[in-house]
Structure formats: C-alpha cells, structure tokens
Scaffold this motif. Structure first.
Motif, PDB file in Angstrom:
ATOM      1  N   UNK A 145      76.884  27.876  66.333  1.00 32.90           N
ATOM      2  CA  UNK A 145      77.899  27.850  65.276  1.00 32.90           C
ATOM      3  C   UNK A 145      77.277  28.346  63.986  1.00 32.90           C
ATOM      4  N   UNK A 146      77.833  29.437  63.459  1.00 29.69           N
ATOM      5  CA  UNK A 146      77.384  29.960  62.167  1.00 29.69           C
ATOM      6  C   UNK A 146      78.514  29.744  61.172  1.00 29.69           C
ATOM      7  N   UNK A 169      67.857  37.287  59.784  1.00 22.13           N
ATOM      8  CA  UNK A 169      67.350  35.926  59.652  1.00 22.13           C
ATOM      9  C   UNK A 169      68.216  34.950  60.443  1.00 22.13           C
ATOM     10  N   UNK A 170      69.526  35.111  60.347  1.00 23.27           N
ATOM     11  CA  UNK A 170      70.433  34.198  61.041  1.00 23.27           C
ATOM     12  C   UNK A 170      70.267  34.320  62.556  1.00 23.27           C
ATOM     13  N   UNK A 218      70.785  28.981  55.538  1.00 30.08           N
ATOM     14  CA  UNK A 218      70.211  30.272  55.172  1.00 30.08           C
ATOM     15  C   UNK A 218      70.738  30.634  53.797  1.00 30.08           C
ATOM     16  N   UNK A 219      69.838  31.060  52.912  1.00 29.89           N
ATOM     17  CA  UNK A 219      70.182  31.293  51.515  1.00 29.89           C
ATOM     18  C   UNK A 219      70.032  32.767  51.159  1.00 29.89           C
ATOM     19  N   UNK A 220      71.092  33.563  51.292  1.00 31.48           N
ATOM     20  CA  UNK A 220      71.019  34.955  50.839  1.00 31.48           C
ATOM     21  C   UNK A 220      70.981  35.035  49.316  1.00 31.48           C
ATOM     22  N   UNK A 221      70.413  36.121  48.828  1.00 29.20           N
ATOM     23  CA  UNK A 221      70.535  36.458  47.420  1.00 29.20           C
ATOM     24  C   UNK A 221      71.601  37.527  47.272  1.00 29.20           C
ATOM     25  N   UNK A 251      74.297  26.965  58.488  1.00 26.57           N
ATOM     26  CA  UNK A 251      75.172  27.000  57.325  1.00 26.57           C
ATOM     27  C   UNK A 251      74.695  28.132  56.414  1.00 26.57           C
ATOM     28  N   UNK A 252      75.565  29.107  56.153  1.00 28.85           N
ATOM     29  CA  UNK A 252      75.208  30.193  55.243  1.00 28.85           C
ATOM     30  C   UNK A 252      75.483  29.708  53.829  1.00 28.85           C
TER      31      UNK A 252
END
Length: 263
Positions: A86-87, A236-237, A182-185, A138-139
């Motif tokens: 689950x994303x 990354x995900x 996951x922490x995108x910029x 969790x994005x």
C-alpha cells in the motif's frame, strides 16, 4: 539489485499523474499488479493507457473513487479485499495564509492527506500481518519538517504522516510488515510544471532551468540544486516496497535533494 515483486498486489492512491503514476509504473516494472486510483474514470483510463505504454505487459487495475472520504476508502477496500503493498500517495496542496485558512480547509487537508492513509492502512495492514509480509508507505514531504509559512495546513498534514508511519511500524513489530514514510523535496511533476509554465514562456529558459531557479529561490538549502524527477522519487518508494528492504521500517526516508539541513 533485481527487485522482484511478482505475485504481489500493490495499491497506489492518487496515481493518475505525477509521483503516484511513476510509482505505479515502477512497481509494475518489478512484477507487481498495480491498482491505479483517481477520482474520475476518465483520469484513471488515461493513466492506465500511459502506464500500459510505459510498461508493456504490466498488469494495471483501475479504480475510480474519492479516497478523501470514508465511503471512498471502504469501496476500494471492498473492491480489493487483499493488498500486499500500500502506497499512500494521495495528497492535495496549495498556498494559503494561516489567518485566512478556515476550519473546513484544515479538515479537508486532514481527510484527504491523512485519513485516506489511516483508513486504508487499517483495512489492509492487519491482513498483511496475518500473511507475514507486507509493505506500507506514506508519501510525506520535506515540508513535514520544513513547514512552509504559506502552507501551514499542508505542512501539518505531512508531519502527521511521518508520525503515523512510525507508530504503525511499532504496532506491527515482528510481523514481517514494514511501514515507512518517504519525504520528497521539490519534484518536477505535471502540477509543478504547470505552475512554472508562465515563467518558461516569459524567460525563454527550459523547464529544467526554471525549476532549478525556483528551487534555489525557495529551497536554497538544496544540495542537488534542482528539482527531482518523479522517477527519482519513485525509485526510493519501489525499493522500500521490495523484499530487499526488509530491515527498513519506521523510517522517514528523504528524497529531498538535501533540502533539509539536518544530519
């Protein structure tokens, strides 16, 4: 490293474009069957066509529904009783001054950005634990820690996701189910490109150049000094969803280009 997700079913919420669609493609390229979700059937069908063209032979399943509501989440869980990956990618954003942000807007961000992930994780993570394997992602965003002054309501929702991921990882300790955020910029998604389109026309610069200028103006701490691509975030995900990432759980994983100035 060869990531093999053959036989796994993945659900990627908010996946008709941008980071979500890139994640769906990446998971399918690794062998997973992937549920692509959007609010409208038209958007879902467009995304299915794009994903199918990008990953020939990939297995994609469309699901149109508003996951910002309890009923929408319940309908998806009923349509897909089992899920291995689950994303929780669904999210909304937009600048608004703190003093002009009414209660209903705070509630909307909480329902869409936070509760969609809570409800779907509640629906599937227990079943994953019963089978002894599962992945929940969790994005979030670098804005979870670097709260934007013009989007406090957005930043708070992304901070909440990091907390939920950490707590749920502890709740599922020893089950074979990992939970991470996951922490995108700044990422060059379609929405970001649309926002910059006026400056591209005005300046005559390329989209990549304008995006880099934006990053260095608004996120001057960036180490890569450019926007990331959606594929870079998706990589990354996909890794976190893989069997190879079995010892990574409860983590807040940064794909922020070094924006967060912390060790």
């Amino acid at each position: 490293m060869k990531i093999d997700l053959t036989g796994k079913l993945a659900v990627v919420t908010g996946s008709t474009a941008g980071i979500g669609l890139a994640i769906a493609k990446g998971l399918a390229a690794s062998g997973a069957a992937v549920v692509i979700n959007g609010r409208s059937e038209e958007a879902v069908q467009r995304a299915l066509a794009k994903a199918g063209a990008a990953v020939p032979g990939g297995r994609f399943i469309g699901h149109a529904g508003d996951l910002g509501t309890a009923d929408g989440c319940a309908a998806l869980a009923e349509a897909q009783p089992d899920c291995d990956i689950l994303v929780n990618n669904l999210g909304i954003f937009g600048p608004r001054d703190f003093f002009d942000t009414p209660d209903e807007e705070w509630s909307r961000y909480f329902e869409v950005n936070v509760m969609s992930g809570v409800r779907l994780s509640r629906a599937w993570a227990g079943r994953m634990a019963g089978r002894g394997w599962g992945r929940v992602v969790f994005v979030s965003s670098e804005s979870a820690f670097n709260i934007p002054a013009d989007m406090v309501h957005y930043g708070f929702s992304k901070t909440a996701l990091v907390s939920i991921a950490r707590g749920l990882a502890k709740r599922l300790a020893g089950t074979g189910v990992t939970v991470n955020s996951v922490l995108p910029g700044p990422t060059l998604s379609e929405g970001f490109a649309d926002m910059l389109s006026g400056e591209v026309k005005r300046s005559g610069k390329s989209l990549d150049e304008v995006a880099a200028d934006f990053v260095m103006t608004h996120r001057a701490s960036s180490i890569i000094q450019r926007a990331a691509s959606v594929e870079e975030v998706a990589n990354m995900v996909v890794y976190v969803c893989s069997p190879q990432a079995s010892a990574t759980t409860g983590a807040a994983l940064r794909v922020d280009g070094g924006v967060l100035d912390t060790l």
